[in-house]
Write a protein that holds these residues in place. Structure first.
Motif, PDB file in Angstrom:
ATOM      1  N   UNK A   1      13.304  11.133  -4.347  1.00  0.00           N
ATOM      2  CA  UNK A   1      13.057  12.492  -3.853  1.00  0.00           C
ATOM      3  C   UNK A   1      11.630  12.652  -3.339  1.00  0.00           C
ATOM      4  N   UNK A   2      10.678  11.966  -3.989  1.00  0.00           N
ATOM      5  CA  UNK A   2       9.292  12.040  -3.532  1.00  0.00           C
ATOM      6  C   UNK A   2       9.164  11.479  -2.119  1.00  0.00           C
ATOM      7  N   UNK A   3       9.842  10.378  -1.858  1.00  0.00           N
ATOM      8  CA  UNK A   3       9.811   9.814  -0.515  1.00  0.00           C
ATOM      9  C   UNK A   3      10.444  10.769   0.493  1.00  0.00           C
TER      10      UNK A   3
ATOM     11  N   UNK B   1      15.098   4.616   6.791  1.00  0.00           N
ATOM     12  CA  UNK B   1      13.809   4.159   7.301  1.00  0.00           C
ATOM     13  C   UNK B   1      12.693   5.070   6.807  1.00  0.00           C
ATOM     14  N   UNK B   2      11.612   4.450   6.342  1.00  0.00           N
ATOM     15  CA  UNK B   2      10.519   5.257   5.791  1.00  0.00           C
ATOM     16  C   UNK B   2       9.178   4.989   6.467  1.00  0.00           C
ATOM     17  N   UNK B   3       9.070   3.877   7.215  1.00  0.00           N
ATOM     18  CA  UNK B   3       7.751   3.570   7.775  1.00  0.00           C
ATOM     19  C   UNK B   3       7.889   2.530   8.873  1.00  0.00           C
ATOM     20  N   UNK B   4       7.322   2.822  10.039  1.00  0.00           N
ATOM     21  CA  UNK B   4       7.292   1.850  11.121  1.00  0.00           C
ATOM     22  C   UNK B   4       6.180   0.833  10.845  1.00  0.00           C
TER      23      UNK B   4
ATOM     24  N   UNK C   1       0.816  -1.226   0.000  1.00  0.00           N
ATOM     25  CA  UNK C   1       0.000   0.000   0.000  1.00  0.00           C
ATOM     26  C   UNK C   1       0.845   1.270   0.000  1.00  0.00           C
ATOM     27  N   UNK C   2       1.960   1.254   0.722  1.00  0.00           N
ATOM     28  CA  UNK C   2       2.862   2.404   0.755  1.00  0.00           C
ATOM     29  C   UNK C   2       3.446   2.675  -0.627  1.00  0.00           C
ATOM     30  N   UNK C   3       3.838   1.606  -1.313  1.00  0.00           N
ATOM     31  CA  UNK C   3       4.416   1.757  -2.649  1.00  0.00           C
ATOM     32  C   UNK C   3       3.387   2.277  -3.644  1.00  0.00           C
ATOM     33  N   UNK C   4       2.180   1.730  -3.607  1.00  0.00           N
ATOM     34  CA  UNK C   4       1.173   2.162  -4.578  1.00  0.00           C
ATOM     35  C   UNK C   4       0.802   3.632  -4.368  1.00  0.00           C
ATOM     36  N   UNK C   5       0.797   4.084  -3.119  1.00  0.00           N
ATOM     37  CA  UNK C   5       0.553   5.506  -2.871  1.00  0.00           C
ATOM     38  C   UNK C   5       1.642   6.355  -3.523  1.00  0.00           C
ATOM     39  N   UNK C   6       2.898   5.933  -3.346  1.00  0.00           N
ATOM     40  CA  UNK C   6       4.028   6.689  -3.893  1.00  0.00           C
ATOM     41  C   UNK C   6       4.004   6.688  -5.419  1.00  0.00           C
TER      42      UNK C   6
END
Length: 314
Positions: free
Chosen positions: A304-306, A174-177, A117-122
């Protein structure tokens, strides 16, 4: 044929792309005549080219049978890489053409199941700004994704470097707990329970990741800390679809998923999040690239978006 393989320098100086095309054609047709026609060679020319390939590599790649030419074990290996090289060249041309036409390029990104889900949002954000981009998504374990990064098959991946024996080979932040949830079919006998303890599910059949993967280790720690024996009869898979299918078909099965994936599935009525609180803290997801690798402009846009939209944690 040689008992040892020639050096890489010798192979790269003598091997030609047309020879690789011939290997693929031989694999497809099993006939020297048909393969020769496909790559615009005469049959004697194709026979000579095959001899040159085998001489270059120092091994026999095909054997003659009553069914035609059949690849040896080493032949299958070489053909597989010939196809990869042909695919890469196709992608090279497509990306060059896209850049020349002002469309951007191509991105190959990997993800572990929980981060889908995190990837599809990005990617949704990226494609809204650059609609002509081509994207390849690979969902797999962290171990497999890191191998694909090593091989140059992926530009970047959302996974964990902690499973690698050489995490120093990667740049990662790190991008997400990750939060975990126990899920089951909406028909599970305990689906409507107000609260649960792990002991209530100790005899259930669990759908889990393979041994030594972070999510599996988290579940093992939960059982250990609760002084419970870890279940003996497991269903092991890295596929979200397989997990959901098993839960749908078997109302007594339970699975451990990331909260993001669990909420997505529950939102569509496919599963129920069971009221069980886990105590073990899971490792965060990381955005990972191969250290020292020059990123493509598209991969840099994604990175860069992340950096702008996801606050680094950890």
């Amino acid at each position: 044929m040689h008992n040892t393989l020639p050096s890489l320098a010798s192979i790269t100086s003598r091997l030609h792309l047309r020879q690789l095309r011939l290997l693929i054609a031989l694999s497809d047709h099993g006939s020297l005549l048909k393969a020769a026609e496909q790559v615009a060679l005469t049959q004697p020319g194709a026979s000579k080219a095959l001899q040159e390939i085998e001489s270059t590599l120092g091994v026999q790649l095909f054997t003659r049978t009553n069914r035609g030419l059949e690849p040896t074990e080493l032949g299958h290996c070489v053909i597989r890489y010939a196809r990869l090289i042909q695919t890469d060249l196709t992608h090279l041309r497509e990306e060059m053409l896209a850049i020349m036409q002002g469309h951007g390029g191509r991105l190959a990104v990997g993800t572990i199941m929980g981060a889908v889900p995190l990837l599809t949002d990005a990617l949704t954000r990226l494609l809204e700004a650059h609609p002509a981009l081509s994207v390849e998504i690979v969902e797999d374990t962290s171990a497999r994704l890191l191998r694909l990064l090593d091989q140059g098959r992926l530009d970047l991946a959302i996974c964990r470097t902690s499973i690698s024996q050489r995490p120093d080979l990667y740049d990662a932040f790190n991008i997400h707990e990750e939060e975990l949830a126990v899920v089951a079919s909406v028909q599970h006998p305990l689906a409507d329970a107000p609260s649960l303890q792990l002991a209530d599910l100790a005899d259930s059949r669990w759908v889990v990741y393979s041994a030594n993967m972070p999510m599996r280790l988290t579940l093992e720690r939960e059982f250990h800390d609760a002084d419970l024996r870890f279940p003996l009869h497991l269903m092991e898979t890295t596929s979200a679809f397989t997990t959901l299918s098993l839960l749908q078909k078997n109302p007594h099965f339970v699975a451990l998923l990331s909260v993001d994936v669990a909420q997505f599935c529950t939102r569509f009525g496919m599963t129920r999040i069971l009221p069980l609180r886990l105590h073990t803290r899971s490792e965060p997801y990381q955005l990972v690239t191969r250290r020292g690798t020059m990123l493509s402009p598209v991969a840099r846009l994604f990175l860069d978006d992340f950096a702008r939209t996801v606050a680094p944690q950890g």
